[in-house]
Motif scaffolding. Sequence first.
Motif, PDB file in Angstrom:
ATOM      1  N   UNK A   1       0.888  -1.163   0.031  1.00  0.00           N
ATOM      2  CA  UNK A   1      -0.047   0.023   0.029  1.00  0.00           C
ATOM      3  C   UNK A   1       0.838   1.252  -0.152  1.00  0.00           C
ATOM      4  N   UNK A   2       2.375   1.165   0.086  1.00  0.00           N
ATOM      5  CA  UNK A   2       3.039   2.261   0.116  1.00  0.00           C
ATOM      6  C   UNK A   2       3.378   2.834   1.405  1.00  0.00           C
ATOM      7  N   UNK A   3       2.942   2.216   2.638  1.00  0.00           N
ATOM      8  CA  UNK A   3       3.294   2.608   3.965  1.00  0.00           C
ATOM      9  C   UNK A   3       4.619   2.087   4.282  1.00  0.00           C
ATOM     10  N   UNK A   4       5.318   2.894   4.837  1.00  0.00           N
ATOM     11  CA  UNK A   4       6.791   2.657   5.251  1.00  0.00           C
ATOM     12  C   UNK A   4       6.925   2.026   6.757  1.00  0.00           C
ATOM     13  N   UNK A   5       7.504   0.985   6.902  1.00  0.00           N
ATOM     14  CA  UNK A   5       7.737   0.534   8.142  1.00  0.00           C
ATOM     15  C   UNK A   5       9.234   0.358   8.748  1.00  0.00           C
ATOM     16  N   UNK A   6       9.415   0.182   9.912  1.00  0.00           N
ATOM     17  CA  UNK A   6      10.643  -0.011  10.443  1.00  0.00           C
ATOM     18  C   UNK A   6      10.716  -1.291  11.002  1.00  0.00           C
TER      19      UNK A   6
END
Length: 814
Positions: free
Chosen positions: A244-249
């Motif tokens: 979905x384009x979300x950035x996670x760490x």
Amino acid sequence: MECQRNTDPAVNKDEGNMPSGECSGLSGLGEGTCNSDRRSDYFKWMMDEYVGNVYLADLETYELLYLNSSSCETLGRPFEQVAGRKCYEVIQGRTSPCPFCTNHLLTEDEFYEWEYYNPVLDRTFLIKNRIVYWEGHRARLELSHDNHSMEYNMAKKDREKEAIIRTIPGGFARVDARDMRTVLWYGGGFLQMIGYTKSQFEAELHSRCDYVHPDDLERAVKVMENSRENGGDTSTEARIITRSGRIKILTMTFSYVSAEESWDGIPSFYSVGIDMTNDREEQQRQRIALEEACQAARIANQAKTNFLSSMSHDIRTPMNAIMGMAVIAQANINSPEKIRDCLNKIGTSSRHLLSLINEVLDMSKIESGKIDLTPEKVNLPELVQNITDMCRPLVTEKQQEFQISIGQVRHENIIADGDRLQQILMNLLSNAIKYTPEKGKVILRINELHAPSPGKSQYEFICIDNGIGIADDFIPRIFEPFTRAEDSRISKLQGTGLGMTITENIVRMMNGSIHVQSELGKGSKFTVSVPLELCLEKEEYSEELAGLPVLIVDDDKITCESAAALLNELGMRGYWVLSGKEAVRRIVEAHEEKDDFFAVVLDWKMPEMDGLETVKAIRRELGSDVPIIIVSAYDYSEIEEEFLQAGADAFITKPLFKSKMLQVLHIFISSDLGEAAESKDENIHTQTDCKKILLAEDNDMNREIAVELLQMQNFAVDAVENGQRAREVFEASAVGEYDAILMDIQMPVMNGYDATSAIRSLNRCDAGTVPIIALTADAFTADVARARDKGMNDHIAKPIELKRLLDVLNRWMQ
């Protein structure tokens, strides 16, 4: 019968010894192809070699099509006895189909797994079902292991491992060490973490770790290489990009397994990824909040540093004047005029220095939360008069026009902290006067508005000036402590930058609000709105005034409308005009209609025809029949004689409160205007001759100053150095000898509070009635309240202001 099923995708995989590749192609078995017979034979061989139970049953008729040898052993019957019979009869001893193998979860794509206790065989089976095509039949393939088999126990252990894996907040992956990119296997919450389904991951990313942020991928590869080189486990943090384009760490750990140690001969990295996004976002939020707090602290420290620098200048300026004028006075000891001028300047500088110190101490009290409000009965006309008296010298010095207009104030007596309310108004007005140039205009308007709370009214205090104004970008900061606008026009004006902060805090404590409107170069408007409790006392109106007409003459329409409304509330008939010429016309018309005005209230400063000319014109037309009351904004002593000669009868000062109007109009109910003229300017002075004061003060210089000031006003004074001596002297005195006691608070031996308590407890008739007044440097509201709690009648703050001292003594010695 007990039955359980597990539909978790993680466990819907081929188990046992049957090759998964063969199972995946079962749906094509039995179709009309040239190789169908060979495939069928191959499949039969696989099923016969399968260590568990294998059943094939027609989906429509439920007839058993095939059983392997393990199934026949489990059932205890040969294939020939059960072939063609209903599967549910043979296997479960049922008379109807089993609901667990005929539901919507049975598909051609994957196995449906469930657990079932078979009461006929008295065993629990781990079962896997799937739709296949067998020799022209659409059939159900069932693989099972019972609880006595090793396969059953291994499957149970696999389930436990899957359950443990699911408890870890992350995903697992096996990465091919040959290209450092291909994901050979994954598990746990891997797909949920990267935001892909199985098919999306395989079709779109081709089972590669391209979900890792491109800026972090090379670093992750280097960390994996380090793990291979040193043989230990490594870890790193990296960003991933979900579908979905979300950035996670993620925190990623890597453990290297060589080809020699790998079960399939492929060198690989086993990795665990744990989502740390929320933690890192919270850390970032806290870091930003900490940086902002640190920045705010730096700004506050810088502001306080600037404030101390400014205060050093502002304090030294009046101190320099005081010291310099003292030196000049000493050098001109034989020149009374020079000494008088020096003393006047010393007094002005001292008052300014005191106001600076009071603001700093007040702000300290506010910041520590020790400021308190002391409600008491407050008379608005008296409060406004005090403010007018204090502002008048400042306004006169700058030749400014100062107006106070009263709206429809129906209740003049309120319950409030009078000192704090006065402080609010003085801060607003002193700023307006300070930042308004010479010959400018400053207006204070007071309105009483409706309040929803019973017994209260909303009072509105509006301060308007046509001064330098405030820049738009500084308005939001105007109530911040230690701040002043950067403007060359005000750089030489003294001040702490605390006045508006203190004002805003006091207004808030009163449950009120303060709003600012300003335009640079055109002026400012401050509106303070506070709910105040009313003193609901019965107002006495004279019936003799009822229905009498009064004409208001003023060029200010608001003043006219307000005054007329007040007259109507008093039961009179209020009329108004805006010019002297129109006033003369209306008065003549009323006389001709035999409805003469009872009185004319006339402003003395008006354009075209001023008040003096209007008085003369009225007297020429009607003689002395109608009383004329002259309204002045300030002291009318300079114009009194001239107006009296022209025919004026009385004087009244603005603002026009209802009580003032009533008082002056009562004068003319009597026909003796001579008595009225005497009473209009009467000043009440208490006779101080023969009054005796007991003064308790430990500081020699302060004691000398107080004695000198009191003796200058014809008081007799006995002075002592501490509270114990005060008690002893009072106890030894005759009853009624002392008319008042001035008591310092902080004294050695016995302080002022204890001395007051000791005097009040003496067994003599005047011990409880003699006025005891605190004379102290403890000048806050809480100190005033504490003094009264200890039995003192009033409070005078140091340094001593002579007018305040005399007002308090006169009040308590009458």
